[in-house]
Design a protein around this motif. Structure first.
Motif, PDB file in Angstrom:
ATOM      1  N   ALA A  65       2.708   5.208   4.699  1.00 27.21           N
ATOM      2  CA  ALA A  65       2.741   5.033   3.136  1.00 27.21           C
ATOM      3  C   ALA A  65       3.537   3.948   3.059  1.00 27.21           C
ATOM      4  O   ALA A  65       4.916   3.818   3.573  1.00 27.21           O
ATOM      5  CB  ALA A  65       3.210   6.451   2.492  1.00 27.21           C
ATOM      6  N   GLU A  66       3.198   3.029   2.052  1.00 25.79           N
ATOM      7  CA  GLU A  66       4.093   1.880   1.824  1.00 25.79           C
ATOM      8  C   GLU A  66       4.573   1.774   0.552  1.00 25.79           C
ATOM      9  O   GLU A  66       3.646   1.802  -0.288  1.00 25.79           O
ATOM     10  CB  GLU A  66       3.114   0.592   2.207  1.00 25.79           C
ATOM     11  N   ASN A  67       5.773   1.794   0.381  1.00 26.83           N
ATOM     12  CA  ASN A  67       6.432   1.716  -0.916  1.00 26.83           C
ATOM     13  C   ASN A  67       7.047   0.247  -1.383  1.00 26.83           C
ATOM     14  O   ASN A  67       7.426   0.281  -2.378  1.00 26.83           O
ATOM     15  CB  ASN A  67       7.559   2.801  -0.936  1.00 26.83           C
ATOM     16  N   SER A  68       7.163  -0.399  -0.622  1.00 22.39           N
ATOM     17  CA  SER A  68       7.556  -1.925  -0.719  1.00 22.39           C
ATOM     18  C   SER A  68       6.566  -2.725  -1.172  1.00 22.39           C
ATOM     19  O   SER A  68       5.615  -2.911  -0.338  1.00 22.39           O
ATOM     20  CB  SER A  68       8.250  -2.416   0.524  1.00 22.39           C
ATOM     21  N   ALA A  69       6.281  -3.375  -2.424  1.00 25.39           N
ATOM     22  CA  ALA A  69       5.723  -4.286  -2.747  1.00 25.39           C
ATOM     23  C   ALA A  69       5.350  -5.611  -1.887  1.00 25.39           C
ATOM     24  O   ALA A  69       4.515  -6.134  -1.611  1.00 25.39           O
ATOM     25  CB  ALA A  69       5.916  -4.748  -4.113  1.00 25.39           C
ATOM     26  N   LYS A  70       6.692  -6.001  -1.451  1.00 23.32           N
ATOM     27  CA  LYS A  70       6.867  -7.102  -0.518  1.00 23.32           C
ATOM     28  C   LYS A  70       6.206  -6.827   0.596  1.00 23.32           C
ATOM     29  O   LYS A  70       5.426  -7.762   1.220  1.00 23.32           O
ATOM     30  CB  LYS A  70       8.383  -7.336  -0.585  1.00 23.32           C
ATOM     31  N   GLN A  71       6.323  -5.706   1.356  1.00 22.67           N
ATOM     32  CA  GLN A  71       5.677  -5.384   2.392  1.00 22.67           C
ATOM     33  C   GLN A  71       4.319  -5.176   2.468  1.00 22.67           C
ATOM     34  O   GLN A  71       3.520  -5.804   3.490  1.00 22.67           O
ATOM     35  CB  GLN A  71       6.409  -3.971   3.047  1.00 22.67           C
TER      36      GLN A  71
END
Length: 616
Positions: free
Chosen positions: A287-293
């Motif tokens: 699950a990715e919570n970073s917009a940059k990532q």
């Protein structure tokens, strides 16, 4: 809503109760809903959103951020790093449907009964409900669990404080009595209790030592759910194995779910390290919570050749407020004009562009993302509720639609900072030698307390804007334990906080915003709100008698919270981001309120797995 496949549409629960009730006694119900809307009838076979023929088998490797040193959920609570694992080991009296707003069907309990005034509820346990050691789940287990959670957890002590009595009322029946009638949410809240095994906790471990539920432990717990702990490395990993003779496998609320033979949780303290593990095929999804990532870190070969799938799932099951939370207990924040000035100093649009690749939107409601959020000017029932507290709320509540300041370009930023300075001057503050001072000449200082690099990055962006209006600003980064201790005791000027909101808000609003919770250490009222109008509106939310009234009361509460400027709203994103190795399948269409449904609704797809090759 559409009826279950091949099954006639159910009558609403209240109508069913009237049809079945005899001798004036409340009827037994197979499901509970806040306002009586129940999709699935008593004889339903499964939820619409599952595959009853999903193959069993395979391994799912998952990532958890953080660590753990304890399997005692009474002490640790069910939130945090171990929450996904705990949800598979332990069970509750009822299980929520993922295609209804707020409906629960029997899990450990086969039925529930309550009077029309909601002053008590009785749950009847299933005869077949068993712990993993083969012993039955009993009323004594349920009573023990409630009393233990209230004693060991400040959160649950507040959450269940309206449950004043729990008692065995039949061979398999437990009666919960509430402190007052009319609270529709209390029967369903009781259905969410995490049930723990009394006999196990009152026994001894393999070394003959008596167990103590008030202490941490790494002894493998006894559960009643579809999985048990197979093995673990403390702080680093936990492997769950599917219970082959799980007593509840054929229940309608369990059919087509819990399909993996093993669930492996790997723990990482850092999101970047977790991502590298995923890219190396050491985990099956992330699950990715970073917009940059999400924008920059997923261009590796497996994504390009579609062995890894990126997918976003809409968040329809909840709302949220995330914000720079101002401690209103502090003297410098007592004036709403000061707090409003801090909002004018926040340039969300520029932050969104620089840090988040334009992916986020500004939060404009304490119930952002739901139909409960206020908009425009109050009308109808909402207006009537607000009229009753007119003398206790800002006049703008009735005359002006709430909107946040808009930045993003030099002209807007200058105008916002001028407005902030004007508000501060009206509140009795002035700038001397580029420092904001109060009436005694004391500089206004603010420390933003954070516990993670991602939060620090957001605070660092905000800091120069506060300094431009003269606020002496510092950022303090502390470890998780110190952060927990300081926030529990309200020892901070400002933190980054968030409050999740269900689609049917109720008793938790007292914990979030009430005067009672403001001075209660460990409460979720980190803002320190003490406002009689808000207290009154919270009660209107809790005691709403229909969905229309609940929406009106929640919007009124939202509007008053916003116009008191207790915080500086941040940002949100209406989707959950996931990347996964393409070895799995799930039923279509997905449930409206289920987000990804990982891992319970998915299964290992051998054909897909063969196409992308073996795991590393």
């Amino acid at each position: 809503m559409a009826p279950a496949l091949g099954i006639a549409t159910a009558l609403p629960a209240i109508e069913t109760a009237k049809a079945q009730g005899a001798g004036g006694e409340p009827a037994w119900r197979h499901a509970l809903s806040l306002f009586g809307d129940i999709k699935y009838p008593a004889d339903f076979e499964r939820y619409d959103y599952v595959n009853p023929d999903a193959p069993k088998g395979g391994v799912a490797r998952m990532i958890s951020i953080g660590t753990y040193d304890n399997f005692n959920m009474a002490v640790a609570g069910i939130k945090g790093s171990l929450a996904p694992a705990a949800a598979q080991i332990y069970e509750t009296l009822m299980a929520k449907s993922l295609d209804e707003v707020m409906t629960e069907y029997g899990l450990l309990a086969e039925a529930a009964s309550h009077p029309d005034d909601f002053s008590w509820v009785i749950y009847r346990l299933r005869k077949e409900a068993r712990w993993h050691d083969g012993k039955p789940v009993t009323p004594e287990d349920v009573i023990f669990s409630l009393e233990t959670l209230k004693k060991q957890s400040p959160f649950y002590a507040a959450y269940y404080r309206h449950v004043v009595k729990s008692e065995k009322s039949g061979e398999r029946d437990i009666k919960f009595t509430f402190d007052a009638p009319g609270n529709r949410e209390l029967p369903t809240i009781v259905g969410e209790i995490l049930v723990l095994p009394k006999h196990w906790w009152e026994g001894t471990d393999e070394q003959g030592r008596k167990r103590d539920i008030s202490q941490t432990t790494l002894e493998k717990p006894l559960g009643s759910g579809p999985y048990r702990i197979k093995d673990f490395v403390a702080g680093r990993s936990v492997t769950l194995e599917r219970v082959k003779d799980y007593w509840g496998a054929k229940l309608p609320v369990r059919v087509g779910q819990n399909n993996f033979d093993e669930l492996r949780f790997e723990f990482f303290r850092d999101n970047l390290v977790a991502l590298e593990a995923f890219k190396a095929d050491q985990a099956d999804w992330i699950a990715e919570n970073s917009a940059k990532q999400w924008a920059t870190a997923y261009e590796f070969p497996a994504v390009v050749d579609k062995r890894v799938v990126k997918e976003e799932f809409p968040v329809n099951d909840s709302g949220r407020m995330q914000a720079f939370a101002v401690n209103n207990r502090r003297e410098q924040f007592r004036d709403a004009r000061v707090r409003r000035a801090f909002n004018y100093a926040f340039d969300f649009e520029e932050m969104n562009k620089q840090l988040f690749y334009g992916q986020y939107k500004r939060i404009n409601s304490y119930f952002e993302g739901t139909e409960l959020a206020c908009s425009g000017l109050p009308q109808g029932q909402e207006l009537a509720l607000l009229e009753a507290v007119r003398d206790k709320v800002p006049p703008e509540v009735f005359t002006t639609a709430y909107v946040n300041p808009v930045g993003g370009n030099p002209e807007n930023v200058r105008n916002n900072l001028r407005e902030a300075t004007k508000l501060l001057k009206e509140a009795g503050f002035e700038v001397k030698e580029r420092k904001l001072v109060d009436t005694t000449g004391k500089p206004v200082t603010v420390e933003i307390l954070v516990e993670s690099p991602s939060s620090e990055r957001i605070a660092l962006f905000y800091k120069p804007s506060l300094e431009r209006i003269g606020v002496t600003t510092s950022i303090r980064v502390v470890d998780a334990a110190q952060y927990e201790n300081r926030t529990r005791s309200f020892d901070f000027d400002m933190i980054i906080d968030q409050w999740g909101q269900s689609l049917s808000p109720g008793n938790e609003q007292r914990e979030f915003w009430s005067s009672h919770a403001a001075d209660q250490p460990g409460s979720r009222n980190t803002l320190g709100i003490k406002n009689p109008a808000i207290d009154a509106l919270i009660e209107k939310v809790i005691f709403a008698t229909d969905r229309e009234g609940l929406i009106a009361a929640t919007r009124a509460l939202d509007r008053v919270l916003l116009w008191n400027f207790y915080l500086v709203p941040q940002f949100t994103y209406g989707f959950s981001r996931y990347a996964r190795w393409d070895r799995f399948s799930h039923f279509e269409p997905a449930p409206k309120y289920g987000r990804s449904g990982l891992p319970s609704l998915w299964w290992y797809d051998a054909e897909k797995a063969a196409r992308i090759g073996k795991r590393s």
